[in-house]
Scaffold this active site. Structure first.
Site, PDB file in Angstrom:
ATOM      1  N   THR A 159       0.854  -1.186   0.000  1.00  0.00           N
ATOM      2  CA  THR A 159       0.000   0.000   0.000  1.00  0.00           C
ATOM      3  C   THR A 159       0.890   1.235   0.000  1.00  0.00           C
ATOM      4  O   THR A 159       1.633   1.465   0.957  1.00  0.00           O
ATOM      5  CB  THR A 159      -0.943  -0.026   1.211  1.00  0.00           C
ATOM      6  OG1 THR A 159      -1.746  -1.218   1.142  1.00  0.00           O
ATOM      7  CG2 THR A 159      -1.867   1.187   1.209  1.00  0.00           C
ATOM      8  N   GLY A 196     -10.165   1.676  -2.122  1.00  0.00           N
ATOM      9  CA  GLY A 196      -8.729   1.614  -2.356  1.00  0.00           C
ATOM     10  C   GLY A 196      -8.015   0.932  -1.207  1.00  0.00           C
ATOM     11  O   GLY A 196      -8.588   0.024  -0.583  1.00  0.00           O
ATOM     12  N   GLU A 197      -6.774   1.311  -0.947  1.00  0.00           N
ATOM     13  CA  GLU A 197      -5.899   0.759   0.100  1.00  0.00           C
ATOM     14  C   GLU A 197      -5.402  -0.646  -0.235  1.00  0.00           C
ATOM     15  O   GLU A 197      -4.490  -1.155   0.409  1.00  0.00           O
ATOM     16  CB  GLU A 197      -6.613   0.680   1.473  1.00  0.00           C
ATOM     17  CG  GLU A 197      -7.097   1.999   2.023  1.00  0.00           C
ATOM     18  CD  GLU A 197      -7.772   1.840   3.389  1.00  0.00           C
ATOM     19  OE1 GLU A 197      -7.814   0.720   3.923  1.00  0.00           O
ATOM     20  OE2 GLU A 197      -8.243   2.863   3.921  1.00  0.00           O
ATOM     21  N   GLY A 198      -6.064  -1.313  -1.197  1.00  0.00           N
ATOM     22  CA  GLY A 198      -5.826  -2.730  -1.463  1.00  0.00           C
ATOM     23  C   GLY A 198      -6.980  -3.601  -0.993  1.00  0.00           C
ATOM     24  O   GLY A 198      -6.884  -4.832  -1.023  1.00  0.00           O
ATOM     25  N   ASP A 255      -3.421   1.676  -2.403  1.00  0.00           N
ATOM     26  CA  ASP A 255      -3.040   3.090  -2.497  1.00  0.00           C
ATOM     27  C   ASP A 255      -3.720   3.909  -1.422  1.00  0.00           C
ATOM     28  O   ASP A 255      -4.780   3.541  -0.913  1.00  0.00           O
ATOM     29  CB  ASP A 255      -3.488   3.669  -3.841  1.00  0.00           C
ATOM     30  CG  ASP A 255      -5.002   3.818  -3.864  1.00  0.00           C
ATOM     31  OD1 ASP A 255      -5.682   2.785  -4.021  1.00  0.00           O
ATOM     32  OD2 ASP A 255      -5.511   4.942  -3.649  1.00  0.00           O
TER      33      ASP A 255
END
Lengths: 360, 360
Positions: free
Chosen positions: A65, A318-320, A176
């Site tokens: 991330t 997001g973040e994964g 991200d």
């Protein structure tokens, strides 16, 4: 291009077709109607081809991330204040975010990387500081970064995967964090695909109609001022991208070169995949698109790259987070391939083609 | 109706709206844009309402896989020989099937139940013998089972959930095995929905075009000879159903009455859900549709019951395989709800509504 980027691009090879054939044959020998596990079967065969093993295992899992700030936030394109990038990095380190929870569930490690958060960080356990700069410049008034910064960002991702691969790494998920990064991603998609900005741009964290119209106008201005070359992914990254997007593109390239499947998260990771596949089209075969997000433009992006998402759960964090769910499905796929009994082993009869319509 | 069925139907209550409100408020306080986890958020709130807890936990997970034979196989409607039902039950017990692999991955126990396999079984560790009869009768020539056998099948499912709940049971997945059971399920769907048999009938394990046409004709004959009452789900189950379908309908009813979420697998489990929701429409709120399968008719069935599937992975195996993936998503949903930090806890700024389109 830097040396390591050049080397990596040359190292990317086609999938291993003999491993894929062996995996397909094994799938067809397992105690289930052929093809009845649908996309899980396809996924297992793709992973066999990536790993070069008829029966791959996915033991070591990592979610990478990457976080960075975006100068374009000065244009008022985001719902959240810019300091949230920094606050969320601390939240990742403390284990309080969605990606921490989901990574724990699937048994993956989370690698948090500061690619360029404004202000930087003091050394912190659990945070990799790879600052390219303290946020990009405002792309609405000039290039977001220099060409050198763009290749540096790519190389940070490449080197990170090399370090992590030495610890054991069988599958990677991209993630991200960066206030303003849907704006950069929409600009990248518009620049490379040639699609109109209205079609590539969505609401990010949840902006209203008039804010969306403004965001579109800002991206159009950025493209018009910078004129990124659609055939030169590094030029696009430099002019309208972000440090975390460049870093993730490097992660993707390095994953492909090391024969590690890369599970792509949502829109921002997708923009990184656009950069990476622009540099080497072969990379596409190494990618698993976890989901199509609720962000407008993501389906368009996936279609352009040629990826079919596994999930559609209306997620847009997001973040994964979507990619973590994708890792679970990839694991399910290879476990089925490796652990199920064959018809012969279990003494189960195979399909018969009925001799008459009246039965036997 | 038997006593326990009657009691169960009376015990089914609406979801707990105060638990759902508390769960919704908590979701909105967690460090992510509101709604950004999409269907995972909705799922967590549904499960809160089912369990009657603002922050539920899913510790004990069970996949209940019920097997039985079908007299209609004599008509030549199946790709696999009838003895495969029996062989696959033994394969379940030995741990060689897809559902064994996926249950292991998600940490669920698999409960294998013989509801009526031809020939029955000697006592075997890991197999629950609840034989209603050694296969149903051929529904193309008369009722598949008696009215008493239909209620007996339902009550086996009900009693099984009571026993398992005493061991700890926070979420249930349904699964099936039975050569010929897509034929019974298509007949149930056509009978209850009033849809044409062509629309409710698919290829099962993979029959060819002419076999599919024959299967449709057999189902039409079964409906024409038996004339099941669409308003009487037990009549439908008796005339064109199966023992495993009745057992699973009982599992679903008992799950709802005990406030345990029930993750529905594919087409056969869907037919059981049709029977269960026909007996008590309230049951629908307790169901989680794991996936839409590749079997023609499944989407129609889900639309008729009013369920929106989580996954679409082109799977069509049954056994509970799709539902196992659904349990993973349900766990992800409640873990996010319970374990993420709030904005206040993490010191993260909340969304701002921008004051002007030119930013701040």
């Amino acid at each position: 291009m830097g040396d390591s980027l050049d080397t990596i691009l040359k190292a990317i090879r086609p999938l291993d077709s003999s491993a894929m054939t062996a995996a397909r044959q094994r799938q067809d020998s397992l105690t289930k109607p052929q093809g009845s596990l649908g996309r899980l079967e396809e996924l297992s065969i793709q992973i066999a081809g990536i790993r070069g093993q008829a029966i791959p295992e996915l033991k070591h899992k990592a979610i990478i991330t990457m976080a960075a700030d975006h100068g374009v936030v000065a244009e008022g394109v985001s719902l959240y204040p810019q300091e949230v990038t920094r606050q969320m990095v601390l939240n990742f380190i403390q284990g309080g975010t969605a990606i921490n929870v989901l990574a724990d569930q699937i048994g993956a490690r989370v690698i948090v990387v500061d690619m360029g958060v404004i202000g930087g960080f003091q050394p912190l356990p659990g945070l990799l500081c790879k600052t390219i700069d303290f946020g990009t410049k405002n792309m609405a008034t000039g290039p977001a970064m220099t060409h050198r910064q763009a290749t540096d960002a790519l190389e940070v991702g490449i080197e990170l995967v090399e370090v992590e691969a030495n610890k054991g790494l069988d599958i990677i998920a991209t993630g991200d964090m960066g206030i303003g990064n849907t704006t950069a991603s929409s600009a990248i998609l518009a620049a490379i695909s040639g699609e109109q900005v209205e079609r590539t741009t969505g609401r990010g964290a949840g902006i209203r109609d008039e804010q969306l119209a403004h965001k579109v106008e800002v991206i159009e201005r950025a493209l018009s001022i910078n004129r990124p070359d659609p055939k030169d992914p590094i030029d696009v990254l430099a002019k309208v991208g972000g440090f975390e997007i460049g870093g993730l593109a490097g992660v993707i390239l390095a994953g492909a070169s090391q024969r590690i499947p890369v599970v792509i998260d949502g829109f921002i990771s997708g923009a990184a995949a656009l950069i990476a596949t622009g540099l080497s089209p072969q990379v596409k075969d190494y990618l698993i698109a976890a989901h199509v997000s609720a962000e407008a433009g993501h389906q368009l992006l996936l279609d352009f790259v040629g990826l079919k998402p596994l999930l559609n759960l209306n997620m847009r964090l997001g973040e994964g987070t979507g990619a973590a769910l994708g890792i679970f499905l990839a694991e399910a796929a290879v476990k089925v391939l490796g652990q199920m009994a064959t018809f012969a082993e279990a003494g189960v009869s195979e399909a018969e083609q009925l001799q008459s319509e009246q039965g036997v």
